[in-house]
Design an enzyme around this catalytic site. Sequence first.
Site, short mmCIF file in Angstrom:
data_model
loop_
_atom_site.label_atom_id
_atom_site.label_comp_id
_atom_site.label_asym_id
_atom_site.label_seq_id
_atom_site.Cartn_x
_atom_site.Cartn_y
_atom_site.Cartn_z
N ASP A 72 0.72 -1.18 0.04
CA ASP A 72 0.14 0.01 -0.02
C ASP A 72 0.83 1.20 0.08
OD1 ASP A 72 -2.68 1.23 0.28
OD2 ASP A 72 -1.60 1.85 2.22
N GLU A 120 1.11 -0.53 -5.21
CA GLU A 120 0.06 0.38 -5.35
C GLU A 120 0.88 1.63 -5.49
OE1 GLU A 120 -3.42 3.27 -3.66
OE2 GLU A 120 -1.76 2.31 -2.59
#
Length: 649
Positions: free
Chosen positions: A316, A370
Amino acid sequence: MMNSVKTYTLFTDHDVYLFKEGGHYKLYGKFGAHSVEKEGVKGVYFSVWAPNAKKVSVIGNFNNWNHKDHILFPRWDGSGIWEGFIEDLTWGTLYKYAVETARGEFLEKSDPYALSWEQNIQAASLVSTTWYEWNDKEWMESRGAKNSLDAPISVYELHLGSWLRDEKDPDRFLNYRDIAKKLIPYIKEMEFTHVEFMPVMEYPYDPSWGYQITGFYAATSRFGSPQDLMFLIDELHQNNIGVILDWVPSHFPGDANGLYRFDGSHLYEHEDPRKGFHPDWKSHIFNYGRNEVKSFLISNAMFWLDRYHADGLRVDAVTSMLHLDYSRNEGEWEPNIYGENVNLEAKAFLQEFNTAVYKQFGNSIMTIAEESSDFPMLTKPVHDGGVGFGMKWMMGWMHDTLDYFKEDFANRKFQHHKLTFASMYMYNENYMMPLSHDEVVHGKASLIYKMKGDEWQKFANLRTLYVYMYTHPGAKLLFMGDEFGQTSEWNFTQSLDWHLLKYPVHKGLQDLVKELNHLYRTEPALYENQFDKNGFEWIEADDLENSVYVYLRKGKKRDDILMTVLNLAPKVIDYKIKVSTGTHWEVIFNSDHKEYSGSGVEADLLEEKDDHGTEHEKFITIKLPPLAGVILRQKKDKKYKLHRIKHRR
């Protein structure tokens, strides 16, 4: 009172050396609480890193949370590790570390390596275990082929707390085992290859969705025990479904019982607030230049891949890690030694993380970034100067695509390039195409309500968008609810609106996604070269007036070829397409079919004609339904029977 802690250690000198050098990747076997036996007496060994503490003791429900009774011993080697053995403790014991700081403060900290936490704001740790008898040997031995870049990878992203709630009590979460009973038949029916769980690590605040983690080694007890989560993953594997976990090495919250100022100093977080505090999330950023912190984080990645058999980690907020100026104004950040905005310590950490996990697990697992900027060589090998990820989210494709489908039909010709631009860079990295949770929250509207037009046109647009997505090079990711056209924005406090499936338009959209998953899994042209420039060819990229796009996808065999034709205007068109001489084609998929709640215009091949002019050419003419995606297959021989794939009820 006499100290009730006995001397004991699980650390060798080599363990300590690796930890201090940043190269110990299995710290979960050393730090934390471990059930052991000392001189015939059973108990628990505790160890914690707190180099700037004056004293560390274990407090819990076994000693009335008294910090004077069970004081740990500091190691003699200057490592900052405190450790010791307490007799007669067993599984389920609640505990924290009482840390006396150099300034005389008393902090009560949960164990950074605890395997289970209580479910409350100031949660204590639990003495726990990750012992589990796995039954997924067949999957684990063969998963390299299923997690390969040459394999179809169609990911269903879900939030365990809101995919489905207890039907009798909507405020109650389902247990991991209950989820397994419901989720696995659904994923199999829909033919997704993988699931991606939003963070399952322990977190205190529900509205963070799991991205503000306090217990990095603990499966959140919201849904059960570590063994319950292992059961869910085990069952998914036994049903040929891969599991990707969201992993958050980018930041952590400032909860009093968490990592922040763990021993009274900036131990895990960077001391400089320009590098150590996240202005958007009001959280704290790891000090990637500190060796012990690198050991903590890479060990954490290894832990979920090792103990929980995860097939991949989606990392993330990589953009925030790599850029010193992320969400910062001028003067709020300091350039690196080259005068640039790249966080060199974070880049080196990510390179080391990718190198370590791929060395340990080979290509049987995947790491996915990401990352929303154009940071170079993110999925290139570290030895070539890359960051080493297996894949990267294709955020540019996602933004351009959604912008296009929001556009008025009359204006689409002015935005035509938004659906062709991705082909300019789609092989620069190994891309996963995400339609994730981030696109259906915070006032952005659900996917179906991002589409232009009346209700029929919205569903037609979304069906065609999915055809475009599934026939575009790259792996696929779809957030829960998008497969059936969830009408409201995602709400983490309640179940998806499954009742919508009683309406034909929603059931039709779900059936379409099911069929596209089936095509993606069974047509080599759609996955074999999805990261190879030989897998894609434009036939028509510039027909602005008609809003039509035509392209080929190619497998490794010469005659494994599919053609996608997108008609993004609300009208029927008889469309002429130039094809290779000697080829013959059949329509195998039409998003406008009535089975998907389309208008039912058949995408008929009206003509196959050779042009014997100055250049020998061949054309086909096809009837294109309105706002539809049509897929054709090149026949492998003239006797190949023309048919359309029938939807399997």
